[in-house]
Design a protein around this motif. Sequence first.
Motif, short mmCIF file in Angstrom:
data_model
loop_
_atom_site.label_atom_id
_atom_site.label_comp_id
_atom_site.label_asym_id
_atom_site.label_seq_id
_atom_site.Cartn_x
_atom_site.Cartn_y
_atom_site.Cartn_z
N VAL A 236 -6.57 -1.61 12.45
CA VAL A 236 -8.20 -2.20 11.69
C VAL A 236 -7.84 -0.75 10.62
CG1 VAL A 236 -9.87 -2.86 12.83
CG2 VAL A 236 -9.57 -0.32 13.19
N PHE A 237 -7.97 -0.97 9.76
CA PHE A 237 -7.22 0.30 8.05
C PHE A 237 -9.05 0.45 7.65
CE2 PHE A 237 -3.84 -2.09 9.83
CZ PHE A 237 -2.35 -1.80 8.60
N ILE A 238 -9.20 1.90 8.13
CA ILE A 238 -10.94 1.76 7.50
C ILE A 238 -10.21 3.12 6.37
CG2 ILE A 238 -13.10 3.50 8.46
CD1 ILE A 238 -11.50 2.14 11.78
N PRO A 239 -10.94 2.84 5.30
CA PRO A 239 -11.01 3.53 4.19
C PRO A 239 -11.92 4.25 4.16
CG PRO A 239 -12.35 1.65 3.80
CD PRO A 239 -11.84 1.47 5.10
N THR A 240 -12.45 5.87 3.27
CA THR A 240 -13.03 6.44 3.49
C THR A 240 -13.85 5.93 2.24
OG1 THR A 240 -11.56 7.66 1.19
CG2 THR A 240 -11.56 8.12 3.73
N ASP A 241 -13.81 5.23 1.15
CA ASP A 241 -14.86 4.68 0.69
C ASP A 241 -15.92 3.29 1.60
OD1 ASP A 241 -14.22 5.96 -1.70
OD2 ASP A 241 -12.94 4.64 -2.23
N ARG A 242 -16.81 3.47 1.20
CA ARG A 242 -18.15 2.32 2.37
C ARG A 242 -17.83 1.29 0.66
NH1 ARG A 242 -22.66 6.17 4.70
NH2 ARG A 242 -21.21 7.51 5.73
N GLY A 243 -18.29 -0.35 1.55
CA GLY A 243 -19.16 -1.01 0.89
C GLY A 243 -20.37 -1.54 1.24
N LEU A 244 -20.35 -2.23 0.11
CA LEU A 244 -22.60 -2.85 0.34
C LEU A 244 -22.36 -4.23 0.57
CD1 LEU A 244 -24.33 -0.88 -1.85
CD2 LEU A 244 -24.61 -0.70 0.80
N LEU B 100 4.71 1.31 7.61
CA LEU B 100 3.74 1.11 6.29
C LEU B 100 3.33 2.45 6.18
CD1 LEU B 100 2.02 -0.81 5.18
CD2 LEU B 100 0.27 -0.71 6.57
N ASP B 101 2.87 2.64 4.90
CA ASP B 101 2.56 4.40 5.09
C ASP B 101 1.55 4.06 3.77
OD1 ASP B 101 1.69 7.02 3.94
OD2 ASP B 101 2.92 7.22 2.93
N VAL B 102 -0.45 4.11 4.62
CA VAL B 102 -1.56 3.33 3.89
C VAL B 102 -2.13 4.95 2.97
CG1 VAL B 102 -1.33 2.36 5.39
CG2 VAL B 102 -2.68 4.07 6.24
N GLY B 103 -1.62 6.35 3.46
CA GLY B 103 -1.58 7.37 2.48
C GLY B 103 -3.17 8.02 3.25
N ILE B 104 -3.58 9.20 2.28
CA ILE B 104 -4.61 9.95 2.79
C ILE B 104 -6.32 9.27 3.02
CG2 ILE B 104 -3.65 11.59 2.69
CD1 ILE B 104 -5.47 12.56 -0.09
N ASP B 105 -6.23 8.04 2.05
CA ASP B 105 -7.81 7.39 2.09
C ASP B 105 -7.78 6.36 2.64
OD1 ASP B 105 -8.03 8.68 -0.21
OD2 ASP B 105 -7.09 7.11 -1.65
N TRP B 106 -7.37 5.96 3.83
CA TRP B 106 -6.97 5.06 4.70
C TRP B 106 -7.02 5.72 6.35
CZ3 TRP B 106 -9.01 -0.17 3.90
CH2 TRP B 106 -9.02 -0.46 2.75
N ARG B 107 -7.57 5.47 7.05
CA ARG B 107 -7.48 5.46 8.64
C ARG B 107 -6.65 4.19 9.55
NH1 ARG B 107 -12.29 7.42 11.78
NH2 ARG B 107 -13.59 6.86 9.81
N GLN B 108 -5.35 4.70 10.13
CA GLN B 108 -5.56 3.32 10.59
C GLN B 108 -5.19 2.89 12.08
OE1 GLN B 108 -0.47 2.43 9.29
NE2 GLN B 108 -0.56 0.88 11.43
N VAL B 109 -6.61 2.67 13.08
CA VAL B 109 -6.72 2.66 14.66
C VAL B 109 -6.34 0.98 15.44
CG1 VAL B 109 -8.32 3.14 15.24
CG2 VAL B 109 -8.11 4.21 13.43
#
Length: 314
Positions: A176-184, A275-284
């Motif tokens: 899973v790739f978890i972003p810092t931003d939330r969604g609705l 793959l480099d997803v950057g600091i805005d994502w957590r890869q788990v």
Amino acid sequence: MGVTFVEGAARVRVPATSANLGPGFDSLGLALGLHDDVAAWATDRGWHVDVFGEGAGELPTGADHLVAKAMAATFERLGGAPPGVAVECVNRIPQARGLGSSSAAIVAGVQLARALVRDGTTILDDAAALALAAELEGHPDNVAPCLLGGFVIAWTDAGVARAVRLEPAARVRPTVFIPTDRGLTAEARAALPATVPHHDAAFTAGRAALLVHALTRAPDLLFPATADRLHQHYRAPAMPAAAALVDELRGRGVAAVVSGAGPAVLALTRPPDDLDVGIDWRQVELAIDVAGARIGSGRLGHAERAPVAAGRKS
């Protein structure tokens, strides 16, 4: 004859979930090995909820907490509620990311109320518990895998939610790739059109059928099986970073989809090491949870109240 409440605390461990899985809109779901732990016990002092981890300091701490609401609805079905309930939640599932945090809270509440009423799991059996959880959530594709574990096909028949659990293939290891931003979820649903072209519906139906086979028997087919024309591209403008990540992953041959209503991204085949997803994502990388919601007894221990959230892949 009124209900009888058990002495002491009940507890439940509930998994994160990913719904839709590409073409399986509102019907397919997968339980993931990331969990919230919740305990509750009857009191005579009203409702109180302690939250540790994800959502601490943000979520309600009284009867308007989602776990408490689900417990209250379940007590009503069981025939009565205690004067009050104390609840402690250790949350590890990220909030508002498309990983089933609200479904986990609802399932936890339903299961805890059943456990606190003597013979509660008989009075409200597993099928009725699923139907109630789906009624509270609005659709069954997250609550079903949360309750049952594994890979689940869910549907509604005459207004009642039903589900079947299938055993996922051992080789499937989600990332899973978890972003810092939330969604609705409400905004994601609002982006969907009232109608879709017949050829897109037919394409997606075929891929959804293939996905059942791929997830249970033939993981080598997961890439074509996760192709979707029903919902993800309509939602893309509202979550451009997630859409871009899905496109990048699929461009490199990874079976990637938006997780639930997003903006998290789920990969069902291994992402490339560079793959480099950057600091805005957590890869788990996570296991598939095969047990579903597990009921136990007793309060949560001190170590359990210090949750470890999902972090970046090492």
